[in-house]
Design an enzyme around this catalytic site. Structure first.
Site, PDB file in Angstrom:
ATOM      1  N   TYR A  88      77.991  17.821  33.614  1.00  0.00           N
ATOM      2  CA  TYR A  88      78.048  18.793  34.707  1.00  0.00           C
ATOM      3  C   TYR A  88      76.892  18.492  35.664  1.00  0.00           C
ATOM      4  O   TYR A  88      75.753  18.849  35.418  1.00  0.00           O
ATOM      5  CB  TYR A  88      77.923  20.228  34.200  1.00  0.00           C
ATOM      6  N   SER A 105      84.340  18.172  20.666  1.00  0.00           N
ATOM      7  CA  SER A 105      85.173  18.680  21.751  1.00  0.00           C
ATOM      8  C   SER A 105      86.254  17.657  22.080  1.00  0.00           C
ATOM      9  O   SER A 105      86.004  16.450  22.043  1.00  0.00           O
ATOM     10  CB  SER A 105      84.288  18.936  22.981  1.00  0.00           C
ATOM     11  N   GLN A 157      85.672  22.634  20.416  1.00  0.00           N
ATOM     12  CA  GLN A 157      86.018  23.155  21.742  1.00  0.00           C
ATOM     13  C   GLN A 157      87.146  22.297  22.305  1.00  0.00           C
ATOM     14  O   GLN A 157      87.061  21.071  22.316  1.00  0.00           O
ATOM     15  CB  GLN A 157      84.809  23.104  22.684  1.00  0.00           C
ATOM     16  N   TYR A 167      88.573  26.089  26.213  1.00  0.00           N
ATOM     17  CA  TYR A 167      88.199  25.963  27.624  1.00  0.00           C
ATOM     18  C   TYR A 167      89.461  26.027  28.478  1.00  0.00           C
ATOM     19  O   TYR A 167      90.578  25.948  27.968  1.00  0.00           O
ATOM     20  CB  TYR A 167      87.353  24.720  27.897  1.00  0.00           C
ATOM     21  N   PHE A 168      89.304  26.225  29.782  1.00  0.00           N
ATOM     22  CA  PHE A 168      90.400  26.541  30.708  1.00  0.00           C
ATOM     23  C   PHE A 168      91.199  27.760  30.217  1.00  0.00           C
ATOM     24  O   PHE A 168      92.424  27.746  30.227  1.00  0.00           O
ATOM     25  CB  PHE A 168      91.348  25.352  30.895  1.00  0.00           C
ATOM     26  N   PRO A 169      90.509  28.834  29.777  1.00  0.00           N
ATOM     27  CA  PRO A 169      91.242  29.979  29.225  1.00  0.00           C
ATOM     28  C   PRO A 169      92.145  30.681  30.243  1.00  0.00           C
ATOM     29  O   PRO A 169      93.129  31.310  29.858  1.00  0.00           O
ATOM     30  CB  PRO A 169      90.129  30.921  28.743  1.00  0.00           C
ATOM     31  N   LEU A 170      91.832  30.541  31.537  1.00  0.00           N
ATOM     32  CA  LEU A 170      92.652  31.200  32.561  1.00  0.00           C
ATOM     33  C   LEU A 170      93.568  30.217  33.289  1.00  0.00           C
ATOM     34  O   LEU A 170      94.119  30.536  34.340  1.00  0.00           O
ATOM     35  CB  LEU A 170      91.766  31.962  33.549  1.00  0.00           C
TER      36      LEU A 170
END
Length: 311
Positions: free
Chosen positions: A59, A157, A177, A205-208
């Site tokens: 990141y 992950s 993850q 991750y990317f829950p939405l």
């Protein structure tokens, strides 16, 4: 403060709502980020009882870890905060490759310690598997670092079920993850049962689903970013997906909640999921994410949502 939850079999206890920090200094992910706003996002999280921060070398690269470290030092809240970070990316020429070799992972942990301005990392993940390193050997290197006190828990992950089994052959893996949301439920077949059986915490991750499960889009919404190529956002599939989200809206309205909070609350009813790490670009989004903990889903609600998004 919310009741703390244990992450798998580790000795880490956290608020069930954490903070994903890829928009804090993640200039290679989101253009035109304000670093001061990013730091305010982290400060707001800490001020509202969020004590689990998820970052990664890639990141930025590196910048997210640096900003998180700066804020924790300024606020003098390192001891109260559980930091998760990830490594595996290596730059070779102009290319990015994954390296899980013990030598590289030890180097990656030392780099993260420096950027985070700390002498231990609470949870360190192998961010992506490489093609060459035996997975148990890679995890074994992290176990050595755990024994030295440099890390407290071990994560992997983006590992497939077979890679996860190999990585966990000595029982050292604490967390997996991976991508998981109501539209992408493949993990329910083998991965979630395995993580539950072995007391490995699963963090999605990317829950939405790139905002689709946030309830803010309609049939006229167009996209000029990566979502334009995502099958979830294309043609008839997009229209069908919006209809499913509209069914969620009914449940959310009954509870006086936002759709996103209902979705996140549903994930917390899954056996292997202890904590969520929704991201935020603005401080007010951090506060909103915490409203998930006010949503109470009945068994009937849980089953209904599961049916709406039946794979």
């Amino acid at each position: 403060m919310a009741e703390q939850t244990q992450i798998g079999k580790s000795d880490l206890y956290v608020n069930p709502i954490g903070l994903g920090t890829n928009a804090v200094g993640g200039h290679n992910i989101y253009p035109n980020l304000s670093e001061e706003t990013g730091k305010d996002v982290v400060r707001t999280a800490l001020a509202h009882g969020i004590n689990f921060l998820d970052t990664a070398f890639i990141y930025g690269p590196e910048r997210s870890e640096e900003l998180v470290g700066d804020v924790l030092k300024e606020e003098k809240m390192r001891k109260e905060t559980v930091i998760a970070t990830k490594g595996a990316h290596k730059f070779v020429g102009g290319d990015v490759v994954f390296d899980n070799s013990p030598a590289f992972l030890k180097q990656a942990v030392d780099g993260s310690l420096k950027r985070l301005q700390t002498d231990y990392i609470d949870l360190f993940y192998i961010h992506f598997p490489d093609e060459d390193t035996p997975k148990a050997e890679a995890v074994g290197a992290l176990k050595e670092l755990k024994d030295q006190g440099k890390i407290r828990a071990i994560g992997v992950s983006n590992f497939s079920i077979d890679q996860l089994k190999e990585a966990n052959q000595d029982g050292y893996v604490d967390v997996l993850q991976s991508e998981y949301n109501l539209f992408k439920r493949e993990a329910e077949k083998e991965i979630l049962p395995f993580t539950k059986e072995h007391n490995i915490s699963f963090i999605p991750y990317f829950p939405l689903a790139a905002g689709l499960l946030g309830g803010k889009y309609n049939k006229k919404t167009t996209f000029d970013d990566g979502r334009a190529k995502n099958p979830l956002f294309q043609g008839e599939a997009f229209e069908r997906n919006l209809e499913k989200v509209d069914e969620l809206r009914e449940i959310a309205n009954e509870k006086g909640a936002e759709i996103a909070h209902v979705v996140l609350a549903w994930y917390l009813t899954r056996d292997a999921i202890d904590v969520l790490i929704p991201g935020a670009k603005k401080p007010e989004q951090v506060v909103k994410n915490l409203k998930t903990l006010d949503v109470e889903l009945t068994n009937e609600d849980v089953e209904k949502i599961s049916r709406i998004f039946q794979p």
